[in-house]
Write an enzyme that holds these catalytic residues in place. Structure first.
Site, short mmCIF file in Angstrom:
data_model
loop_
_atom_site.label_atom_id
_atom_site.label_comp_id
_atom_site.label_asym_id
_atom_site.label_seq_id
_atom_site.Cartn_x
_atom_site.Cartn_y
_atom_site.Cartn_z
N CYS A 88 2.01 78.82 23.69
CA CYS A 88 1.83 77.53 24.21
C CYS A 88 0.46 77.27 24.77
CB CYS A 88 2.88 76.86 25.21
SG CYS A 88 2.69 75.24 25.53
N CYS A 147 0.21 74.63 27.77
CA CYS A 147 0.81 75.34 29.02
C CYS A 147 -0.25 76.44 29.82
CB CYS A 147 2.01 75.86 28.85
SG CYS A 147 3.34 74.66 28.21
N ASP A 148 -0.65 77.44 28.80
CA ASP A 148 -1.25 78.54 29.40
C ASP A 148 -2.83 78.41 29.22
OD1 ASP A 148 1.33 79.34 30.12
OD2 ASP A 148 1.49 80.40 28.32
#
Length: 520
Positions: free
Chosen positions: A339, A342-343
């Site tokens: 992701c 997200c990361d």
């Protein structure tokens, strides 16, 4: 900190506060501390039930939320804006005495949990999965005096992130030990903490009456199937690990007809609310283990329970496909990620690779280019599969390189984190390496049908459930819909349509079965 529109929305929520709240603010001379202090002051100015108290916490900046006179059990280490602003608002409401909408039996279970639980969750403000975990743990802390929770913005507490080896979010620690990674629902967290309750729930599920239609899966296909079945006035159940499915991992949705733009979590919440309006028996926190047919169709669950139904609709969706190369599993969440939204922030100023040249891969490269030092896209084929507009954008970015005919062969690391990857030039056969801090895998989807391999339901060699034009499978009374099936084009709107088709087909099947029984 808060614009006029946001203040207007917030003001309507703050009206639900019933009892005084105290915000404990720990700040210093840093810019982020000033932001936290300013946010706290604005909140206090909007309600006479909110007061401020300065404190000195080990993690600064931070803001704790608690009913006035009580020691704080909910803390935000960082500035709770972006995706976490909703988490802050809910924490205010819960501290102010506004009741949760979670199931009463689950709330009672949380209140009665024995022992002490000190949770810490590392997040990034761009992560759309993190708020689910933060909000669940905040609620648990607000209900049980033996539970505390602190949200930690990894971007502000890099030393902690490095010490604990956090390279993907959300990362949850319990009493100092790693507890879980990735999105988790409230029910999943409670079940993991209170293992004895899982056995009790399995026993209760075994006692459920036979359904007319049981939908397995809670994504767009499953939601549509449940709604269409329930509208026929038949007993309908829906069992899923969590509601929303892969949609929860989709940040921007711009091709859902009649809705110019929405986000995955918002659409998922709307789907769940719509299903609830029809009285569907929703069972979450459960994963299917097998499907078999006797007098009725039995859906065995991994928890040990079995649900029975006259007809079943399989809508288990798909998940990100993995590379399947040495090192991938070892370094998952330690540099291997799936992701970018997200990361991505954890790789600020570092070199990363994106594996996959389709739309998701090129979109990931474009997004990451604004955060990281350099992005290398590796595509197995000799040409990119992404839309031309995305390819042109990616090629225009100075810190993005694209390599085609590249077969990733190994993820390389030092034992604690990713340091690079190896790939083969498919034209020359030459083995090459890239020095990297992160690898984002974007190579398509694989259907969630592993539990059907021992069943009588026919699958393709890719694991897709084979269905006809009515959504019927090879097992009588079992239908399937969405990304787990052979239906072409894995799109939200197509999944919904196939879900509706499967439900109408299941209803037709039930009518014909009933007619045959009467004739006999």
């Amino acid at each position: 900190m808060l614009d006029a529109n946001l203040k207007k929305q917030l003001d309507s929520y703050l009206q639900y506060i019933k009892q005084p709240i105290e915000l404990s603010v720990s700040s210093d001379d840093s810019d982020k501390s000033r932001e936290v202090a300013e946010l706290a002051q604005e909140l206090a100015a909007m309600s006479d039930k909110i007061s401020l108290t300065p404190v000195n916490n080990a993690r600064t900046p931070s803001m704790a939320v608690a009913p006035k006179g009580q020691s704080p059990r909910v803390n935000f280490a960082g500035v709770p804006m972006g995706h976490e602003f909703t988490s802050l608002v809910l924490a205010l409401l819960q501290a102010g005495g506004h009741p949760s909408k979670a199931a009463p039996e689950l709330l009672a279970q949380i209140r009665n949990l024995p022992g002490e639980y000190h949770f810490e969750t590392y997040i990034s403000l761009s992560c759309h999965n993190c708020p689910d975990v933060v909000q669940a743990l905040n609620l648990m802390a607000s209900l049980n005096p033996n539970i505390t929770h602190v949200m930690i913005d990894g971007a502000l507490f890099q030393e902690e992130v490095n010490q604990r080896g956090v390279m993907a979010v959300p990362a949850v620690f319990l009493n100092g030990e790693h507890f879980g990674q990735g999105r988790m629902t409230l029910e999943e967290i409670v079940s993991k903490v209170d293992s004895g309750a899982s056995e009790q729930k399995a026993a209760a599920l075994n006692d459920k009456p036979v359904y007319d239609v049981l939908v397995v899966g809670g994504g767009p296909a499953g939601a549509a199937a449940a709604i269409y079945a329930a509208r026929k006035g038949i007993r309908t159940g829906l069992v899923a690990e969590r509601f929303g499915g892969q949609v929860m991992d989709t940040v921007g949705i711009e091709n859902f007809i009649s809705v110019p733009y929405t986000e995955g979590p918002k659409l998922s919440a709307a789907l769940e609310q719509h299903v609830k309006e029809y009285g569907v028996d929703i069972i979450t926190g459960q994963r299917a283990a097998n499907v078999s047919r006797y007098s009725n169709i039995a859906v065995a669950l991994e928890s040990g329970a079995t649900l029975k139904s006259k007809s079943v609709i399989l809508a288990t969706g798909a998940r990100w496909r993995e590379l399947g190369v040495p090192g991938e599993a070892e370094y998952r969440t330690k540099g291997v990620a799936y992701c970018p939204h997200c990361d991505g922030p954890f790789f600020k100023g570092k070199k990363v690779a994106v594996i996959g040249g389709g739309n998701s891969g090129i979109e990931a490269a474009i997004d990451l280019a604004g955060i990281v030092e350099h992005v290398t896209v590796l595509e197995f084929a000799d040409t990119l599969r992404a839309d031309d507009v995305l390819v042109k954008k990616a090629k225009s970015l100075r810190n993005v390189d694209i390599i085609t005919s590249a077969q990733t062969t190994e993820v390389i690391g030092d034992g604690s984190k990713v340091t690079g990857l190896a790939y083969k030039d498919r034209n020359s056969g030459e083995q090459k390496q890239l020095a990297l801090a992160g690898i984002f895998v974007q190579i398509g989807l694989v259907p969630n049908t592993g539990f059907l391999k021992e069943s009588e339901i026919e699958l393709t060699r890719f694991g897709e459930v084979i269905v006809d034009t009515k959504g019927a499978t090879s097992m009588p009374g079992v239908f399937a819909a969405g990304d787990a099936t052979t239906v072409p084009y894995k799109q939200i709107i197509i999944s919904m349509g196939t879900g509706a088709t499967a439900a109408l087909s299941a209803f037709d099947y039930l009518i014909r079965q009933s007619s045959d029984e009467k004739a006999a």
